[in-house]
Design a protein around this motif. Structure first.
Motif, short mmCIF file in Angstrom:
data_model
loop_
_atom_site.label_atom_id
_atom_site.label_comp_id
_atom_site.label_asym_id
_atom_site.label_seq_id
_atom_site.Cartn_x
_atom_site.Cartn_y
_atom_site.Cartn_z
N ALA A 98 1.07 -0.97 0.07
CA ALA A 98 -0.15 -0.24 0.06
C ALA A 98 0.67 1.84 -0.32
N PRO A 99 1.04 2.28 -1.01
CA PRO A 99 1.99 3.33 -0.71
C PRO A 99 0.93 4.24 -0.37
N PHE A 100 2.16 4.71 0.51
CA PHE A 100 1.55 5.85 0.88
C PHE A 100 2.49 7.18 0.72
N TYR A 101 1.50 8.50 1.02
CA TYR A 101 1.99 10.32 0.69
C TYR A 101 2.07 10.79 2.31
N THR A 102 3.02 11.51 2.81
CA THR A 102 3.33 12.70 3.50
C THR A 102 4.28 13.23 3.57
N ASP A 103 4.15 14.34 4.27
CA ASP A 103 5.18 15.53 4.18
C ASP A 103 6.24 15.44 5.94
N ASP A 104 5.28 14.18 6.68
CA ASP A 104 5.76 14.20 8.29
C ASP A 104 7.03 12.88 8.09
N ASP A 105 7.90 13.26 8.13
CA ASP A 105 8.46 12.02 8.49
C ASP A 105 8.38 11.37 10.10
N THR A 106 7.97 11.76 10.23
CA THR A 106 7.83 11.48 11.90
C THR A 106 6.61 10.44 11.63
N ALA A 107 5.17 11.01 11.10
CA ALA A 107 4.35 9.86 11.15
C ALA A 107 4.83 8.63 10.07
N ALA A 108 5.57 8.91 9.74
CA ALA A 108 5.88 8.44 7.81
C ALA A 108 6.44 6.82 8.83
N ASN A 109 7.49 7.46 9.65
CA ASN A 109 8.69 6.29 10.32
C ASN A 109 8.02 5.11 11.30
N ALA A 110 6.73 6.42 11.74
CA ALA A 110 6.02 5.56 12.82
C ALA A 110 4.32 4.51 11.98
N LEU A 111 4.48 4.73 11.04
CA LEU A 111 3.53 3.67 9.36
C LEU A 111 4.25 2.84 9.61
N ALA A 112 5.98 3.04 9.12
CA ALA A 112 6.25 2.16 8.72
C ALA A 112 6.76 1.27 9.50
N ARG A 113 6.59 1.32 11.04
CA ARG A 113 6.81 0.43 12.20
C ARG A 113 5.94 -0.64 12.55
N ALA A 114 5.19 0.47 12.82
CA ALA A 114 3.50 -0.51 12.56
C ALA A 114 2.97 -1.30 11.37
N ALA A 115 3.54 -1.12 10.18
CA ALA A 115 3.00 -1.72 9.45
C ALA A 115 3.79 -3.20 9.03
N ALA A 146 -2.57 -0.84 9.83
CA ALA A 146 -0.82 -0.64 10.13
C ALA A 146 -0.73 0.79 10.36
N LEU A 147 -2.20 1.97 10.26
CA LEU A 147 -3.05 3.20 10.59
C LEU A 147 -3.64 2.78 12.00
N LEU A 148 -3.99 1.38 12.17
CA LEU A 148 -4.58 2.18 13.44
C LEU A 148 -3.14 1.86 15.18
N THR A 149 -1.64 0.68 13.84
CA THR A 149 -0.94 0.72 15.18
C THR A 149 -0.48 1.61 15.32
N ALA A 150 -0.44 2.71 13.77
CA ALA A 150 0.13 3.78 13.90
C ALA A 150 -0.28 5.31 14.46
N LEU A 151 -1.41 5.26 15.06
CA LEU A 151 -2.57 6.12 15.38
C LEU A 151 -1.98 6.69 16.81
N PRO A 152 -1.81 5.75 18.06
CA PRO A 152 -1.20 6.18 19.06
C PRO A 152 0.14 7.61 19.38
N GLU A 153 0.38 6.78 18.14
CA GLU A 153 2.07 7.42 18.31
C GLU A 153 1.79 8.36 17.52
N ILE A 154 0.84 8.90 16.43
CA ILE A 154 1.12 10.41 15.42
C ILE A 154 0.19 10.67 16.16
N LEU A 155 -0.67 10.23 16.68
CA LEU A 155 -1.65 11.69 17.31
C LEU A 155 -1.69 11.59 18.52
N GLY A 156 -0.49 11.41 19.73
CA GLY A 156 0.01 11.47 21.08
C GLY A 156 -1.04 11.10 21.92
N LEU A 157 -1.52 9.86 21.49
CA LEU A 157 -2.74 9.02 21.96
C LEU A 157 -2.51 8.26 23.25
#
Length: 460
Positions: free
Chosen positions: A351-368, A449-460
């Motif tokens: 699943a290719p994705f785009y973002t300008d947010d490096d922190t979010a991208a790295n969190a998503l890669a780990r979560a995936a 992947a998003l569900l797993t990454a959201l706590p880090e991305i959004l600071g939950l």
């Protein structure tokens, strides 16, 4: 159908999961008659191979499941699911052999073997059921499995039974299940409420175009999900050839995936203010269909030259993204089966994705990697911005040439997300052939992947 673990039972059969290199060591600790039975059965520990071991009374006393080699497991997303599909009907509990860091993923794969799209004909999903092992979050795994089943069902349903009306009904049913609110702006009301491009793309179809809106949660960060809901895509006046139209029932895969992700978020009670926006249309051919050469004015006020009516998904998403940005969310995520260029770049499995947010991208890669939901970051490459600027209008919906099609589509969408923190997924949402834990057909790509990454991305 509901995908669930089997209840704990004293009669469940112990299952020993054995990798090929470990078979000899495992046999050293077993009675001679078991070693003889394994040899007679030709069991080697190869992935997907199973063997029932009888007890003194002839009834099975244990089952063996092949776990293959490291190299073979690296090529499969759910290695144990291959064995689960081969086991006879019954309840099993894992007695040994699955690494603790893979246990939750393997349990999810096992539950997904129970999925079948049986709306129109009887199917034969795997019948072996698993007792939830100690140490896994059984409730979370069941939530993930059933959200995936929802996504697959929506994508698999043909357009004759999954038009904008039915997609709205699916969103309303989901909202009712979890106490969310859901409504829609339908038909000419889209013009009255300034969603002109959604109206233009869908006005030629028998079912009226609409923008489906669902909200849930009153505290926490604001998360808005936008899913492309093109329930069938003929290509419009740039009519697709027949072989390119065959899978266009899945052109609402973005909507199906955001509804699956929304189901996960609500079922697990994530502390967010969730908003789901789905522009639902059919891109059909009729006397009032929009035309190549038309110039449309979007909700955001940007004008768009239409150079191909088959590049309609970005048009309906644009109006929805403009609305999403007006709500000043903490994060917008769009998901769409948008471009063939993405498939050429990474194939159907990523699943290719785009973002300008490096922190979010790295969190998503780990979560995936953790969620067995592979993603791959693509660039918002600024120099290609000129490719989507035709001169006669602010934007071009289908730049000339065959290069960078997924990137230019993503750049087009980013113009409408404004200053909001934004992630875009250009997914396929289809499994071309049967694989462990994945039946041929509709597929979720990105939600776990998003569900797993959201706590880090959004600071939950």
């Amino acid at each position: 159908m509901t995908l669930s673990f089997a209840p704990p039972s004293e009669t469940s059969l112990p299952l020993h999961v054995i990798a090929q290199p470990d078979l000899d060591d495992w046999l050293k600790d077993q009675p001679e008659q078991i070693a003889q039975w394994v040899e007679a059965g030709g069991f080697t520990g190869a992935m997907g191979k199973v063997l029932l071991i009888p007890g003194p009374d002839g009834a099975p006393q244990m089952a063996l499941a092949g776990y293959g080699k490291n190299s073979s497991r690296a090529r499969k997303r759910f290695p144990l699911a291959a064995a689960a599909e081969a086991l006879p009907k019954g309840n099993y509990h894992i007695a040994s052999g699955v690494p603790s860091d893979a246990l939750s993923t393997e349990c999810l794969g096992w539950l997904l073997t129970g999925y079948a799209f049986d709306r129109y004909a009887n199917q034969s999903p795997a019948k072996a059921r698993l007792v939830a092992p100690d140490g896994v979050d059984a409730q979370r795994i069941e939530v993930l499995a059933n959200a995936e089943a929802l996504t697959r069902d929506l994508v698999n349903t043909p357009a004759s039974d999954m038009g904008p009306d039915q997609l709205q009904a699916a969103a309303e049913n989901l909202a009712q299940e979890f106490g969310a609110t859901c409504d829609a702006v339908v038909g000419d009301a889209l013009l009255e409420q300034n969603f002109p491009m959604i109206h233009t793309v869908g006005r030629a179809a028998a079912q009226a175009p609409r923008l489906i809106k669902m909200t849930w949660g009153t505290t926490g960060p604001k998360l808005t999900l936008v899913g492309k809901g093109v329930c069938f895509d003929t290509g419009g006046l740039n009519l697709k050839p027949g072989n390119s139209m065959a899978l266009m029932k899945k052109d609402m895969g973005g909507a199906a995936n955001v509804l699956g992700l929304a189901r996960m978020i609500m079922a697990l009670k994530l502390p967010v203010q969730l908003r789901v926006l789905i522009p639902a249309v059919e891109n059909s051919v009729s006397g009032n269909a929009f035309r190549p050469g038309d110039i449309l004015t979007s909700r955001k006020g940007l004008t768009v030259e239409i150079n191909n009516t088959d590049a309609e998904g970005r048009l309906v998403l644009a109006d929805a993204l403009a609305l999403a940005d007006e709500g000043e969310p903490d994060l917008i995520i769009s998901m769409a089966t948008l471009t063939g260029a993405a498939r050429v770049a990474v194939g159907p499995d990523l699943a290719p994705f785009y973002t300008d947010d490096d922190t979010a991208a790295n969190a998503l890669a780990r979560a995936a990697a953790q969620a067995a939901d592979p993603v791959w970051r693509m660039p918002f490459h600024e120099p290609y911005e000129t490719m989507i600027e035709p001169g006669i209008a602010d934007l071009d919906n289908a730049p000339a040439g065959a290069f960078a099609g997924s990137i230019t589509a993503a750049l087009f969408l980013r113009r409408f997300a404004g200053e909001s923190r934004y992630m875009h997924f250009d997914i396929y949402s289809w499994q071309p052939g049967k694989a462990p834990g994945r039946s041929k057909g509709g597929l979720g790509q990105g939600p776990r992947a998003l569900l797993t990454a959201l706590p880090e991305i959004l600071g939950l």
